[in-house]
Design a protein around this motif. Structure first.
Motif, mmCIF file in Angstrom:
data_model
loop_
_atom_site.group_PDB
_atom_site.id
_atom_site.type_symbol
_atom_site.label_atom_id
_atom_site.label_comp_id
_atom_site.label_asym_id
_atom_site.label_seq_id
_atom_site.Cartn_x
_atom_site.Cartn_y
_atom_site.Cartn_z
ATOM 1 N N UNK A 167 37.961 39.492 37.905
ATOM 2 C CA UNK A 167 39.011 38.547 38.051
ATOM 3 C C UNK A 167 40.550 38.673 38.368
ATOM 4 N N UNK A 168 40.899 40.065 37.554
ATOM 5 C CA UNK A 168 42.366 40.508 37.781
ATOM 6 C C UNK A 168 42.284 40.865 39.282
ATOM 7 N N UNK A 169 41.562 41.633 39.803
ATOM 8 C CA UNK A 169 41.339 42.186 41.294
ATOM 9 C C UNK A 169 41.493 40.940 41.854
ATOM 10 N N UNK A 170 40.918 39.939 41.755
ATOM 11 C CA UNK A 170 41.010 38.713 42.882
ATOM 12 C C UNK A 170 42.182 38.012 42.593
ATOM 13 N N UNK A 171 42.876 38.115 41.761
ATOM 14 C CA UNK A 171 44.222 37.397 41.447
ATOM 15 C C UNK A 171 45.276 38.371 42.150
ATOM 16 N N UNK A 172 45.098 39.843 41.906
ATOM 17 C CA UNK A 172 46.084 40.385 42.542
ATOM 18 C C UNK A 172 45.773 40.650 43.960
ATOM 19 N N UNK A 173 44.657 40.243 44.344
ATOM 20 C CA UNK A 173 44.261 40.651 46.086
ATOM 21 C C UNK A 173 43.783 41.970 46.141
ATOM 22 N N UNK A 174 42.613 41.908 46.685
ATOM 23 C CA UNK A 174 42.054 43.297 47.060
ATOM 24 C C UNK A 174 42.827 44.104 47.585
ATOM 25 N N UNK A 175 43.051 45.449 47.077
ATOM 26 C CA UNK A 175 44.003 46.403 47.559
ATOM 27 C C UNK A 175 43.215 47.835 47.755
ATOM 28 N N UNK A 176 42.871 47.954 49.059
ATOM 29 C CA UNK A 176 41.969 49.048 49.758
ATOM 30 C C UNK A 176 42.715 50.517 49.250
ATOM 31 N N UNK A 177 43.945 50.422 48.883
ATOM 32 C CA UNK A 177 44.634 51.743 48.238
ATOM 33 C C UNK A 177 44.021 52.046 47.080
ATOM 34 N N UNK A 178 43.530 51.265 46.163
ATOM 35 C CA UNK A 178 43.355 51.431 44.818
ATOM 36 C C UNK A 178 41.916 51.908 44.705
#
Ligand SMILES: Cc1nc2ccc(C(=O)NCC(C)C)cc2n2c(-c3cc(OC(C)(C)C)ccc3Cl)nnc12
Ligand SMILES: [Mg+2]
Ligand SMILES: [Zn+2]
Length: 343
Positions: free
Chosen positions: A207-218
């Motif tokens: 859920x946190x990833x969704x809220x932050x927005x998927x970041x391909x660099x992480x």
């Protein structure tokens, strides 16, 4: 060992294109089990590897890939749900996701390669019983893995590694040492993610990833995204038409109720979901969809908006289960009594 004619049949003829199995093969509403039997699933799996470009990219020998897939097929038991047909349907959904441009851009080729292999191998040698049953009954698998948890999933991974070690079955043989290590680490993490308890522990981070927005660099986002793709693929039967989803659910309850029968014979009392005398299938389905399946497809479609249609299919199926639940209550049909009233 594998019959030579099986290998010959698979490798001599050209690998057919995916749509040669069915014109709808590359759509999300397609029911993969409908293309035929276990042998057809092996051929279709070959065709999925080819169409995703993994045969060329990783210089897979067709004979080796064919032998590997035949050993994977043989690695599954003839149980009502967790069989080769389940593995193939999970692999098919995963293949459909892996060919989406957004996913090609989000993940590395090695991660996509790992996902397709892991989806086909993720339940190898499943006995049709749960992790809880392994621990309670002190099965050999529990003796092996109980201290680490995810007993079945560790076994599925161990079986995958064993197949890779078999004569001419190592599809990763021509990878560099670094690539080999990465693929096996990915496959282990992806298969371990299919333990429902492990999944439920990960939901907050997803859920946190969704809220932050998927970041391909992480790297952590890559890991969580691969786990989410895998769990959605593992649940993909529930995104099909209700007739299909209900028929598949019935196979799951065949395994659950057989486990309940076994527990009773062993003098233990099964939980209600596994007890054919007490379980109310529509109610369990409504709860499972609300607590597990719908959230998975909701999170997935927030990252991949084109998958919103699969979430809508789950919602439609939830309404069907709800209607079925009301009808059975009105007719005062046995709230328990296994599945026959679902006919
Ligand atoms: C239609 C359908 N009904 C189900 C009803 C109940 C349950 C169950 O285990 N309830 C126990 C409590 C703790 C929640 C699972 C069900 N289920 C699964 C499934 C999913 C799994 O794990 C992932 C994919 C990570 C979620 C692992 C195993 C299975 Cl069988 N696949 N389809 C179904
Ligand atoms: Mg599993
Ligand atoms: Zn599975």
């Amino acid at each position: 060992s594998i019959a030579p004619e099986d290998i010959l049949r698979l490798t001599v003829r050209d690998i057919p294109s995916p749509t040669s199995f069915h014109p709808e093969f590359t759509t999300f509403q397609f029911v993969p089990r409908s293309i035929g039997t276990g042998d057809t699933y092996v051929e279709a799996s070959l065709s999925m590897f080819k169409e995703l470009g993994f045969i060329d990219r990783y210089r897979l020998r067709r004979r080796t890939l064919a032998r590997f897939l035949l050993m994977v097929q043989k690695g599954y038991r003839d149980v009502p749900y967790h069989n080769w047909g389940h593995a193939f349907s999970v692999g098919h959904f995963c293949y459909l996701i892996l060919r989406m441009p957004d996913v090609v851009n989000a993940l590395s080729e090695l991660e996509r390669f790992s996902l397709l292999v892991a989806s086909l191998c993720h339940d190898i040698d499943h006995r049709g019983t749960t992790n809880a049953f392994q621990l309670q009954s002190k099965t050999p698998l529990a003796q092996l893995y109980s201290s680490e948890g995810s007993v079945l999933e560790r076994h599925h991974f161990a079986q995958t590694v064993t197949i890779l070690g078999m004569d001419e079955c190592n599809i990763f043989e021509q990878l560099t040492r670094q690539q080999y290590q990465t693929v096996l680490d990915n496959i282990r993490e992806i298969i371990l993610a299919t333990d429902i308890a492990a999944h439920l522990r990960k939901v907050t981070r997803i859920k946190e990833m969704i809220e932050e927005g998927f970041d391909p660099s992480l790297p952590d986002h890559h890991y969580l995204f691969m786990c989410l793709l895998m769990t959605a693929s593992d649940l993909s039967d529930q995104s099909k038409d209700f007739k299909t989803s209900k028929a598949i659910a019935e196979n799951i309850y065949k395994e659950f109720f057989s486990q309940g029968d076994l527990e009773k014979q062993m003098g233990n009392s099964p939980i209600e979901m596994m007890d054919r005398e007490r379980a109310c299938v529509p109610k369990i389905q409504l709860e499972f969809m609300d607590t597990v399946a719908l959230p998975v497809f909701d999170y997935l479609s927030r990252i991949l908006p084109d998958l919103r249609t699969t979430y809508d299919s789950l919602l439609t199926n939830r309404r069907c289960w709800s209607a079925l639940d009301s009808i059975l209550q009105e007719e005062g049909l046995p709230a328990a009594g296994g599945l026959d009233y679902l006919r």
